[in-house]
Design a protein around this motif. Structure first.
Motif, mmCIF file in Angstrom:
data_model
loop_
_atom_site.group_PDB
_atom_site.id
_atom_site.type_symbol
_atom_site.label_atom_id
_atom_site.label_comp_id
_atom_site.label_asym_id
_atom_site.label_seq_id
_atom_site.Cartn_x
_atom_site.Cartn_y
_atom_site.Cartn_z
ATOM 1 N N ARG A 130 5.837 12.205 8.334
ATOM 2 C CA ARG A 130 6.852 11.388 7.646
ATOM 3 C C ARG A 130 6.512 9.910 7.697
ATOM 4 N N LEU A 131 6.171 9.411 8.884
ATOM 5 C CA LEU A 131 5.899 7.983 9.028
ATOM 6 C C LEU A 131 4.602 7.587 8.318
ATOM 7 N N ARG A 132 3.583 8.411 8.448
ATOM 8 C CA ARG A 132 2.307 8.074 7.816
ATOM 9 C C ARG A 132 2.437 8.073 6.297
ATOM 10 N N ARG A 133 3.230 8.987 5.761
ATOM 11 C CA ARG A 133 3.436 9.024 4.314
ATOM 12 C C ARG A 133 4.100 7.735 3.829
ATOM 13 N N MET A 134 4.954 7.158 4.647
ATOM 14 C CA MET A 134 5.617 5.914 4.267
ATOM 15 C C MET A 134 4.662 4.723 4.271
ATOM 16 N N ILE A 135 3.785 4.675 5.272
ATOM 17 C CA ILE A 135 2.970 3.477 5.453
ATOM 18 C C ILE A 135 1.656 3.511 4.683
ATOM 19 N N MET A 136 1.135 4.689 4.382
ATOM 20 C CA MET A 136 -0.178 4.776 3.762
ATOM 21 C C MET A 136 -0.285 4.071 2.413
ATOM 22 N N PRO A 137 0.752 4.086 1.555
ATOM 23 C CA PRO A 137 0.615 3.356 0.283
ATOM 24 C C PRO A 137 0.315 1.874 0.456
ATOM 25 N N GLU A 138 0.691 1.303 1.607
ATOM 26 C CA GLU A 138 0.420 -0.109 1.856
ATOM 27 C C GLU A 138 -1.050 -0.356 2.209
ATOM 28 N N PHE A 139 -1.809 0.717 2.480
ATOM 29 C CA PHE A 139 -3.191 0.565 2.923
ATOM 30 C C PHE A 139 -4.195 1.189 1.956
ATOM 31 N N THR A 140 -3.769 1.437 0.726
ATOM 32 C CA THR A 140 -4.727 1.874 -0.284
ATOM 33 C C THR A 140 -5.596 0.681 -0.686
ATOM 34 N N MET A 141 -6.800 0.971 -1.190
ATOM 35 C CA MET A 141 -7.683 -0.112 -1.603
ATOM 36 C C MET A 141 -7.036 -0.972 -2.681
ATOM 37 N N HIS A 142 -6.245 -0.345 -3.549
ATOM 38 C CA HIS A 142 -5.580 -1.102 -4.606
ATOM 39 C C HIS A 142 -4.613 -2.133 -4.024
ATOM 40 N N ARG A 143 -3.813 -1.710 -3.047
ATOM 41 C CA ARG A 143 -2.848 -2.643 -2.453
ATOM 42 C C ARG A 143 -3.546 -3.685 -1.587
ATOM 43 N N LEU A 144 -4.584 -3.274 -0.864
ATOM 44 C CA LEU A 144 -5.279 -4.210 0.016
ATOM 45 C C LEU A 144 -6.070 -5.251 -0.766
#
Length: 432
Positions: A130-144
């Motif tokens: 649950r927690l990783r699913r929430m935070i992972m979109p913030e660490f995609t190459m597109h967002r970074l």
């Protein structure tokens, strides 16, 4: 980085575990923030020791003799040290066979005071999922990618500041620490005025040299600060990761959980990246042929990966606890046993290829290094760490091509018994 390792929350609970062991071994009473690791024997701590930049010979000796071996801990705690590459990958890649839920172990051994792991590193599914699913979109190459111009600006600013200093410069304080500190603060949305404080929190929690409990004070201070920041951003969400998670998930993500996630990002991305930047710069100064391609404009990608493998600054992964009786590389592990993975040992295993105790930027291997961990708990910030390193190393060696250590490299203050290996200072002369 965590880098680090080895996951989002690199060390808070590992430090609690070592603190508990030290307290019980010393025969102390209730938990208090004091004491020392001086009575914890070196044969228990040797995975945290280095000979220069290399793991001590004992790590390789254990790996060659038996890649899964009993690690001596006091008071009958059954613990195993895993030093071989394949067994380490097996442990890290088996969430069914090994649990990261420290709370269950803590309850069993009576470690009930101040157990507040938070983050991702010490949770199992379904909470971890649950927690990783929430935070992972913030660490995609597109967002970074939005941070790349800011990283370049931070690096350029620090190089300019260094150029204005007369005499030797401490590369750790002036470059290696500020670059990831300012990047992580930018990512999280931490106010500029608080950034020096946040940097202190991150650095203090990894060093066991002042006693097993000293880092706990920094952990508690950091958590208290972040809980206050989360409360402020509940009212006025900022543009950083904390504000973004609040806008995306609202009350679905509690203050305690959000502070734990932020603490994990801070912990995993600051001290680990700072150590990599400083130690990698030392390697480039002492092996200048490695820096020549960077000065000529060649991509830094392959060299960065090889430095990550060679240095593996997060020396041991999260403690795991066997979920059931099982066999691992010939060792019979019982349910509930503590299992520690030596990432630095695994990344020097000959199974990866010949000459793993030297740096070869052209090395061809089908196996990935474990500097960022592996499996369910692999570091979510790995790509951010790579961005920092790929930006910082070339800029540093181009701006100061004659940079060299200001002292004999053998005399540099390397950390002893630190979960994140690093330097306490790196004085350099910038010009010839």
């Amino acid at each position: 980085m965590p880098i680090a390792s080895a996951g989002t929350t690199v060390s808070s609970v590992r430090l609690r575990l070592l603190g508990w062991v030290a307290r019980r071994f010393a025969g102390a009473g209730p938990v208090s923030f004091g004491g020392s690791l001086s009575r914890l024997p070196d044969q228990s701590l040797f995975p945290l020791f280095r000979d220069g930049l290399d793991p001590v010979d004992q790590v390789a000796a254990w790996r060659e003799r038996a890649p899964v071996s009993r690690l001596p801990l006091p008071l009958g705690v059954r613990a195993w040290l895993v030093t071989g590459y394949e067994p380490v990958r097996a442990v890290l890649g088996s969430p069914d066979g090994f649990s990261n839920d420290f709370g269950r172990f803590a309850a069993r051994v009576g470690l009930t005071a101040a157990v507040e792991p938070g983050g991702l590193g010490m949770t199992d599914p379904p909470m971890h999922t649950r927690l990783r699913r929430m935070i992972m979109p913030e660490f995609t190459m597109h967002r970074l990618a939005r941070l790349q111009p800011r990283i370049e600006s931070i690096v350029a600013d620090r190089l300019e500041a260094m150029a204005g200093i007369d005499g030797p410069v401490d590369l750790l304080q002036e470059f290696a620490l500020p670059v990831p500190a300012l990047t992580i603060c930018e990512l999280l949305g931490i106010p500029y005025a608080d950034r020096a404080l946040v940097q202190r929190f991150s650095t203090a929690r990894f060093d066991l040299g002042d006693g097993a409990y000293a880092p706990l004070e920094a952990i508690n201070e950091s958590r208290a600060y972040l809980r206050g920041l989360v409360a402020d951003q509940r009212r006025h969400p900022g543009d950083g990761l904390i504000g973004s998670l609040i806008r995306a998930h609202g009350d679905e993500l509690g203050d305690q959980e959000l502070a734990g996630l932020a603490d994990g990002v801070l912990t995993g991305g600051l001290e680990t990246s700072a150590s990599m930047l400083a130690l990698g710069a030392l390697v480039l100064m002492t092996q200048p042929e490695l820096a020549d391609p960077l000065r000529s404009g060649q991509p830094a990608d392959a060299l960065v990966e090889e430095l990550l493998r060679y240095l593996t600054v997060v020396q041991v992964g999260f403690p795991r606890f066997a979920a059931r009786d099982l066999e691992l590389a010939g060792a019979s592990i019982k349910a509930g046993d503590l299992v520690m993975c030596s990432l630095s040992g695994a990344d020097r295993d000959a199974v990866l290829g010949p000459g793993m105790d030297r740096i070869d930027a052209g090395r061809a291997t089908s196996r990935s290094h474990l500097a960022f961990g592996h499996g369910l708990h692999r570091c979510v910030g790995a790509e951010l760490a790579r961005m920092e390193l790929r930006t910082a190393y070339p800029a540093l060696v181009r701006r100061f091509p004659a940079m060299r250590p200001a002292v004999d490299p053998a005399s540099l203050p390397l950390r002893r018994a630190s979960i994140v290996f690093g330097l306490d200072a790196l004085p350099v002369v910038l010009d010839s």
